[in-house]
Design a protein around this motif. Structure first.
Motif, mmCIF file in Angstrom:
data_model
loop_
_atom_site.group_PDB
_atom_site.id
_atom_site.type_symbol
_atom_site.label_atom_id
_atom_site.label_comp_id
_atom_site.label_asym_id
_atom_site.label_seq_id
_atom_site.Cartn_x
_atom_site.Cartn_y
_atom_site.Cartn_z
ATOM 1 N N ASP A 463 54.950 40.214 -3.042
ATOM 2 C CA ASP A 463 56.012 39.171 -3.033
ATOM 3 C C ASP A 463 56.538 39.476 -1.395
ATOM 4 O OD1 ASP A 463 59.242 38.970 -2.952
ATOM 5 O OD2 ASP A 463 58.255 37.534 -4.149
ATOM 6 N N VAL A 464 56.687 38.574 -0.610
ATOM 7 C CA VAL A 464 57.025 38.478 0.610
ATOM 8 C C VAL A 464 58.278 38.849 0.911
ATOM 9 C CG1 VAL A 464 57.202 37.058 3.012
ATOM 10 C CG2 VAL A 464 55.101 36.797 1.437
ATOM 11 N N LYS A 465 59.213 38.584 0.191
ATOM 12 C CA LYS A 465 60.745 39.054 0.451
ATOM 13 C C LYS A 465 60.842 40.171 -0.094
ATOM 14 C CE LYS A 465 62.465 34.266 -0.056
ATOM 15 N NZ LYS A 465 63.354 33.420 -1.082
ATOM 16 N N ALA A 467 58.613 42.697 -0.476
ATOM 17 C CA ALA A 467 57.483 43.623 0.048
ATOM 18 C C ALA A 467 57.041 44.615 -1.046
ATOM 19 C CB ALA A 467 57.826 44.431 1.012
ATOM 20 N N LEU A 659 51.525 38.461 8.678
ATOM 21 C CA LEU A 659 52.537 38.556 7.573
ATOM 22 C C LEU A 659 53.927 38.136 8.199
ATOM 23 C CD1 LEU A 659 53.603 39.572 4.818
ATOM 24 C CD2 LEU A 659 53.671 41.865 5.991
ATOM 25 N N GLN A 660 54.461 38.387 9.266
ATOM 26 C CA GLN A 660 55.546 38.347 9.609
ATOM 27 C C GLN A 660 55.753 36.682 9.968
ATOM 28 O OE1 GLN A 660 55.688 40.476 13.330
ATOM 29 N NE2 GLN A 660 56.703 42.299 12.121
ATOM 30 N N LEU A 662 54.337 34.243 8.271
ATOM 31 C CA LEU A 662 54.152 33.538 7.084
ATOM 32 C C LEU A 662 55.540 33.904 6.340
ATOM 33 C CD1 LEU A 662 50.702 34.799 5.693
ATOM 34 C CD2 LEU A 662 51.452 32.551 6.021
ATOM 35 N N GLU A 663 56.224 35.155 6.579
ATOM 36 C CA GLU A 663 57.715 35.206 6.107
ATOM 37 C C GLU A 663 58.563 34.189 6.757
ATOM 38 O OE1 GLU A 663 60.567 38.945 5.373
ATOM 39 O OE2 GLU A 663 59.085 39.177 6.617
ATOM 40 N N CYS A 667 56.412 31.639 3.423
ATOM 41 C CA CYS A 667 55.449 31.905 2.103
ATOM 42 C C CYS A 667 55.980 32.829 1.108
ATOM 43 C CB CYS A 667 54.175 32.370 2.904
ATOM 44 S SG CYS A 667 52.988 32.697 1.757
ATOM 45 N N ASP A 668 55.674 32.582 -0.088
ATOM 46 C CA ASP A 668 56.080 33.442 -1.278
ATOM 47 C C ASP A 668 55.422 34.615 -1.723
ATOM 48 O OD1 ASP A 668 57.971 31.319 -2.270
ATOM 49 O OD2 ASP A 668 56.424 30.120 -2.578
ATOM 50 N N VAL A 670 51.590 37.064 -0.559
ATOM 51 C CA VAL A 670 50.625 37.274 0.279
ATOM 52 C C VAL A 670 49.526 38.334 -0.601
ATOM 53 C CG1 VAL A 670 51.670 36.764 2.257
ATOM 54 C CG2 VAL A 670 51.789 39.167 1.431
#
Length: 693
Positions: A463-465, A467, A659-660, A662-663, A667-668, A670
């Motif tokens: 989960d991107v938020k 981590a 990643l940064q 996409l955040e 993006c939800d 990865v």
């Protein structure tokens, strides 16, 4: 006086020939009765008892009309008997119907004779023969005659009776319009005087064959009739005793037409009317025989329309079919009369060139074909350009038989595709290395499941938020003791082609859900598991029941299973695909559109089917930090997905910068090598405790 005493007196008085009575008494099959001048019974043998049912004691002394004469005949019998006794008018033998003791009628043939004994008394003897069996036999004969007559009238066949030399003696037909000429023109004449020479000669040949071999012979022939050209079947049988020939003729015109249609369907493609695969390869075999005999070369060109599937799926099958028909017409334009163009299936065609002296001849044809297909197709006010990829194989260099040459040309065609399409490629021995590798993989794949050569690896999804790990994607790996590690890119397409993907897919689902169940219990978290489904698995009617059973067996909630579907699964538009996706959604299982952005109509599929997740293909993630177009596309895909209520997963994330970005784009989820490569189940359980920031 008692009747028995009267009978004894009559018998004694009228007996003239005891030896004759002894003969009659010994014959039970014939009824013999004797009567006096007053028609009283004076003799009644055993045959009479059996025939009429009266015993001798019953009959002696009784008048004949009181025993066996029907009432309607009594006056006639009395009168006839009186005329013979008094006037000497004999009663002729005849078939008559008399009565039995039980009242039933019986048919007999009755003969009569009159004697005068030593007392000058006249006595008549009647000899009756039972006609019951004869009447039954006659009735059977009559019935059979009627049956034959009915059958003859019902059957449309023609029947001719001929002498062995072909002279027509008799005929039967239910419709005289079926006759080639009128009966007056053929009865008593030889068939050679009536029929065309070629047909008459066939009849002569088969009549002689029937006479010599003593069996039924048959043959087909055609005749020009007023209604047109008709086709017939003749069956000839030799009748020994009269030494004649029976000929049965049947009109098989409709059958002949049907056979022609069936033959055409068996050998020609129904859409393009070109020779199909079967006929094309048969002609190739004939060309190779001729080439070997004449020491010549021959070539086979394997053609595939570039991007045909794209056009067929986006514009519809009707447009696709029209392109195939127009393509077939174009292919025929550049060929010689002695060459063959056929359709192998789908958008694949084959061209056979005979009598070549050099491979340059095949090269010239290939270049002409490429130039021809660079011209647009005009369909429904559209101009569509579909180029060709052509593989060329030359006999005898690239193969000595039809199957080898076809395989070589097919391999060369795939090389032309790899070169960028819209080109040709001649077969080279090096290409066989690729094909040999494919055959080896296919051979080793059979039984690999049973030998436990497959293993699941899992790539974590974060989960991107937060981590934190929220799930994983199950990926199949194969280590073979002969070939070593084989990549999915190599073995999955082969498994699809052979159908082994179904059993492999079941293995993946079962193992993945078992690991998921263990993983969830171990960490007390609601992890998800993503599993890829192949197009071939959807054809399996047991797919949905199998998934339901495994979910039940492992105690896994359907909402934690995510099935990834590629655009290739959806392209066919088959109803069973739609039904399966609806059933999957109804179970609560999540649907994910995999490899988004690589297809041609992904947006329409997102609207058409109940997807929950969209996965952006790694090819766009790779350039997201350095290519503005990729970045804009990913940004638009994320925004669009969120507007549709879809969760977005980016795969192939390999750097912190990706990643940064996409955040920032929203993006939800990865996954990628930046976090972890696909790992075995044991490592996944240990890995899940880590958090990335």
């Amino acid at each position: 006086m008692e009747p028995s005493k009267v009978g004894n007196m009559l018998t004694h008085q009228y007996v003239i020939n005891d030896p004759l009575h002894q003969v009659f008494n010994a014959v039970n099959a014939i009824s013999v009765q004797g009567y006096d001048e007053q028609r009283r019974v004076i003799y009644w043998n055993k045959g009479s008892e059996l025939l009429y049912g009266y015993t001798k004691e019953d009959a002696i002394g009784q008048k004949i009309e009181e025993l066996i004469i029907p009432k309607s005949m009594c006056d006639l019998v009395i009168s006839a008997h009186s005329d013979w006794v008094e006037k000497g008018i004999e009663i002729p033998a005849a078939e008559i119907t008399l009565c039995k003791k039980n009242g039933h009628e019986i048919s007999v043939f009755s003969s009569h004779v009159m004697f005068t004994n030593q007392y000058n008394n006249k006595q008549m003897y009647c000899i009756d023969i039972d006609l019951t069996d004869a009447r039954k036999a006659q009735a059977q004969v009559t019935l059979k005659e009627k049956m034959l007559e009915t059958i003859f009238e019902a059957i449309p066949d023609l029947f001719f009776l001929m002498e062995p030399n072909g002279t027509i003696c008799d005929y039967h037909t239910s419709n005289t319009s079926d006759l080639y000429v009128s009966p007056s023109q053929f009865i008593g004449r030889n068939m050679s005087d009536v029929l065309p020479d070629d047909v008459a000669n066939k009849f002569k040949t088969h009549i002689n064959k029937s006479l010599m071999q003593d069996k039924i012979t048959s043959f087909d022939y055609e005749l020009a009739m007023p209604s047109g050209l008709l086709y017939f079947e003749a069956r000839i049988s030799h009748l020994k005793k009269p030494n004649q020939v029976m000929v049965i003729i049947r009109d098989i015109t409709e059958q002949h037409k049907s056979d022609q249609i069936i033959r055409h369907q068996a050998y020609f493609d129904s859409l393009t009317l070109l020779p199909n695969r079967f006929l094309s390869l048969d002609r190739l075999s004939q060309i190779l025989v001729e080439a070997e005999r004449n020491d010549e070369k021959a070539a086979i060109l394997f053609l595939d329309l570039d991007d045909f599937k794209k056009v067929n799926d986006s514009l519809g099958h009707e447009v696709g079919d029209e392109i195939l028909v127009k393509s077939a017409h174009r292919l025929q334009q550049v060929l010689r009369k002695e060459d063959t163009v056929g359709r192998l299936g789908g958008d694949e065609f084959i061209i056979l060139l005979k009598g070549l002296t050099d491979h340059q001849d095949a090269l010239a044809v290939a270049e002409n074909l490429l130039n021809l297909f660079r011209q647009p197709f005009k369909i429904d006010h559209r101009e569509l350009i579909l180029t060709l990829s052509i593989g060329v194989a030359i006999y005898p260099k690239d193969g000595s038989c039809a199957s080898d040459l076809l395989r070589s040309a097919d391999t060369a065609m795939y090389q032309a595709k790899a070169l960028g399409r819209n080109t040709y490629s001649f077969f080279t021995p090096e290409m066989n290395i690729v094909m040999q590798r494919r055959f080896e993989i296919e051979e080793q794949m059979r039984g690999a499941l049973e030998r436990n050569e497959f293993e699941l690896h899992f790539q974590p999804q974060l989960d991107v938020k937060s981590a934190s790990i929220i799930g994983a994607e199950a990926l199949l790996r194969w280590h073979n003791p002969v070939l070593g590690n084989i990549t999915p890119d190599e073995f999955i397409p082969i498994a699809e082609h052979t159908g082994l993907i179904v059993a492999m897919g079941e293995y993946v689902i079962k193992q993945a859900l078992s690991v998921l169940s263990l993983w969830q219990k171990s960490d007390q978290k609601n992890y998800t598991m993503a599993v890829n489904l192949s197009p071939r698995q959807f054809i399996d009617n047991e797919l949905i029941p199998f998934i339901k059973k495994v979910l039940s067996d492992t105690g896994t909630r359907p909402t934690t299973l995510e099935l990834e579907i590629t655009e290739g699964v959806l392209m066919s538009g088959q109803s069973y695909i739609h039904d399966a996706l609806i059933s999957i959604n109804a179970l609560g299982i999540k649907l994910s559109m995999d490899d988004f952005g690589t297809g041609y109509s992904s947006l329409s599929y997102l609207r058409q089917y109940p997807f929950d997740v969209l996965k952006i293909d790694r090819s766009f993630i790779n350039g997201i930090t350095i290519n503005k177009a990729d970045c804009d596309l990913v940004k638009a895909a994320i925004a669009m997905s969120h507007s549709l209520g879809l969760t977005v997963i980016a795969e192939g994330v390999e750097t912190k910068e990706q990643l940064q970005l996409l955040e920032r784009l929203g993006c939800d989820i990865v996954q990628g090598y930046y976090f972890s490569k696909p790992i075995p189940a044991v490592q996944l359980l240990e890995f899940s405790t880590q958090i990335y920031r």
